[in-house]
Enzyme design. Sequence first.
Site, PDB file in Angstrom:
ATOM      1  CG  ASP A   1       6.677 -26.999  97.645  1.00 25.92           C
ATOM      2  OD1 ASP A   1       7.839 -26.584  97.455  1.00 25.92           O
ATOM      3  OD2 ASP A   1       5.679 -26.482  97.123  1.00 25.92           O
TER       4      ASP A   1
ATOM      5  CG  ASP B   1       8.997 -23.133  92.324  1.00 29.53           C
ATOM      6  OD1 ASP B   1       8.705 -24.337  92.200  1.00 29.53           O
ATOM      7  OD2 ASP B   1       8.829 -22.492  93.374  1.00 29.53           O
TER       8      ASP B   1
ATOM      9  CD  GLU C   1       5.099 -28.272  89.147  1.00 34.06           C
ATOM     10  OE1 GLU C   1       6.234 -28.428  89.611  1.00 34.06           O
ATOM     11  OE2 GLU C   1       4.464 -27.210  89.234  1.00 34.06           O
TER      12      GLU C   1
END
Length: 902
Positions: A574, A498, A501
Amino acid sequence: MEAESSPVISVVPDDEQNQKFKKSKNVAFYRRQIQGPNKQHRALLDTMVLTERGARFELLETDSQSRLLLSVWPCKNDTVRILIDELQPIKARYRVPDVITEEPQREQLRVERQSKDSVTLTWSSGRHRVRVWRSPFRLEILCEDEVTVTFNSKGKLWFETLRDPTRATSQGSKLQEEHTSLLWKETFRQFVDIKANGPSSVGLDLCFHGFSHVYGLPEHADGLQLRDTRDGEPYRLYNLDVFAYELYSRLGLYGSVPLLVAHKPDTTLGVFCLNASETFVNVHYSPSEHQDDQTPPVKRRRTQPQTDVHWLSESGVIDCAVLLGPDPQQLFSQYAQLTGYQALPPLFSLGYHQCRWNYIDEADVKAVDAGFDRHDIPYDVIWLDIEHTDGKRYFTWDPALFPEPANLQRHLEEKKRKLVVISDPHIKVDPDWSLYCEARDGGHFVKQREGQIYQGSCWPGESSYLDFSSPDTRAWYSRCFHLDKYKGSTPSLFVWNDMNEPSVFGGPEQTMPKDVVHYGGWEHRELHNLYGFYQHMATAEGLITRSGGSERPFVLSRSFFAGSQRFGAVWTGDNVASWEYLKISIPMLLSLSVAGVAFCGADVGGFFRDPEPELLVRWYQAAALQPFFRGHSANMTKRREPWLFGEEVTAAIRTVIQQRYSLLPYWYTLFHQAHTCGLPPLRPLWVEFQREQSTFTVDHQYMIGGALLACPVTERGVEEVRVLLPGSGEVWYDVHSAKAYKGGGTLSLPVTLDTVPVFQRGGSVVCRAAGSCSCAADVQQLPLSITVALNSQGAADGELYLDDGHSFSYRDRKAFCHRRFNMLSGRLLCRPAGEEGMFECDTVVQSVSVLGVKRKPSSVVVHVSEAKDTSAAFQYVDTCCVLTVSNLNLRVTMDWEIHITG
């Protein structure tokens, strides 16, 4: 998940998101290319060189007199690669490594026609040609003498050459020096980006002749068909942590795949632009005047649609692969040959996953696990978020909450279930933590421009970020998953990447500054979109080496790039518990599927906020018919286990999860196709119905493989849905009632809360598991029920793929079973689907249901090779024309036939 640095999350208002994230007007290289005059380029045809590796030309930019090198080469799989770089750069420009898995075999080019204005090249197949025009430079790709794609049709080729910073301002006026300094420095809000090599952006434009529908370019919270961008922002490809993302927006989200697919009734083409820097794409649909030199002059002009696409990237080179199809299946194969095929997932990962930020402790995990058994709901994996760690230190366990993690995993493994834990790319700055010290001393962190280790803020507070672009760092990180290194882990532990990015709280656009430095001295701007790709790669490799190379990994990653399909699964990040987010999840997943990322899903129920019971049921119904199936929610939401909403809701969720498990043999077969052919399990309707323009814009329903059509209910309180059943002459069967409907129109279907509109296509065969189970491992022990849906000619065919569900033996020892079922003229045959494969299993076909049998047969006879024919018991229901043959007990690994007579 994303927040500031506190576990208290609130939805970011749109105006605040608009301030946090850039618009195209905030991006200097975009402004320069859009607002600046087109640069005129001329192809120097006399510099052409033909080799076995293709053709090379020099390009001259007429104003600056700078020279570029154009390389063109066709490949045997009907792709054409176009590469443009500086002819003599002062230093090498970044070329994306590790994404292209294998260069397809190149074709030998030859000159077919040449003049002072152009040169036409062809190769052995003779179907395609490349024509290079001298001035203004453009490159055409022709199919059967028809121009299908034109490169630089609008003259937007742009290539900012690298400059020596010591000489950039050595000459010229003060005004010129100030202008130059602005090019080497860019400011957004309080953040200053220093460009070590100055402006280095590239741009190109392509025209797709005759096309008016294009798709791809994930990830955006938008519809399946890309919209014309003249009405707003371009599509942005820049991996960002965008919490509760705005819907119908072209802002880049967590991942980027620079593949665009164009489709019209007789042709599907693709363009893959391999660039990992920030990229914008403009799409313009318009009619054009097409000139066909083969027709008489009086009829030479005719109007046809065209789509113009303009790509703008901050840095790197121009590296395009034009995928020539000509049908969707071939295009998917061409793309998979370039960037890799979808990894064959372990069977358990296709089951249901239960996740929450966070399950509190070991007792909580065991209670949730027991709840699934108590309520007779199958599931395979329970997940732990960041709170399971010791102070947000990955590869550790909270000693108070999870004191015996290995025993917890063994408890789950006794039920053949798995545990997934999170591992993010940021490492807590803690000199007393051995893993941090190892990474620091081993040089495994991203560095600032001045050479010190870069630090940013994330869940642990001050953190350093692993440099996964380094092979040494990836190898070190992979070793962290070994059982002797990762204390408390067992072989049944799998991983979730997670925040990769990468997410940096308080950073520019909540990510890493572009001027930090990676392995090889490359700035982050060159490879930003690769960061999560590389962590995904290292994690998957870590789980493989943990097993000695024998076991398939399961890794979920939020960030991704082209080629990420080789490493595991992704999800849409999300989202929010609202009907609008449920609805948008379908085109988001279809866009990922078209772009090769086949193992994808969306958080069931929405990550943030609390879904109403009806929404939760509808989301389970939709997600059970999608590749990756996980319920997940934030820690400030109400608990959401399926049995907490009353028996009606529990029963509805139980039903769809059980139906998902019954379909696992079909899903697994579809993933085998993805792994070997590149065909995604989830398909837009136009993939299967290529000539039907009514399907080209449909993104609320989809095909699961070639056999099942799904139309999830995505609106509150509806009592009727409209379902497009494509294919004039096709027959569609409601999977619940077996009622037959003709294709080629729209069906109005009454629905209740229990209704999930799914139809089986006439001409297909679907295998299901028959019986109850608690997890995917149980499914392997169940007999099969086969549903044969006859088309209007009374025929059908389908496949079944089986292996052990977890190891690489299917690859290394050809230990698999691949069978084909064919029905024609009342005979159903079970035969090998290929010459390879030997897998001993006890799986049997218990029953066969044939849909569309017009009258009751007089007999059903079963023939097994080298055995005496036997009569079979059967039932016929004339109200829905269904024949069911039961008590068969036919081994799926053997050849057999069922004869229906009378």
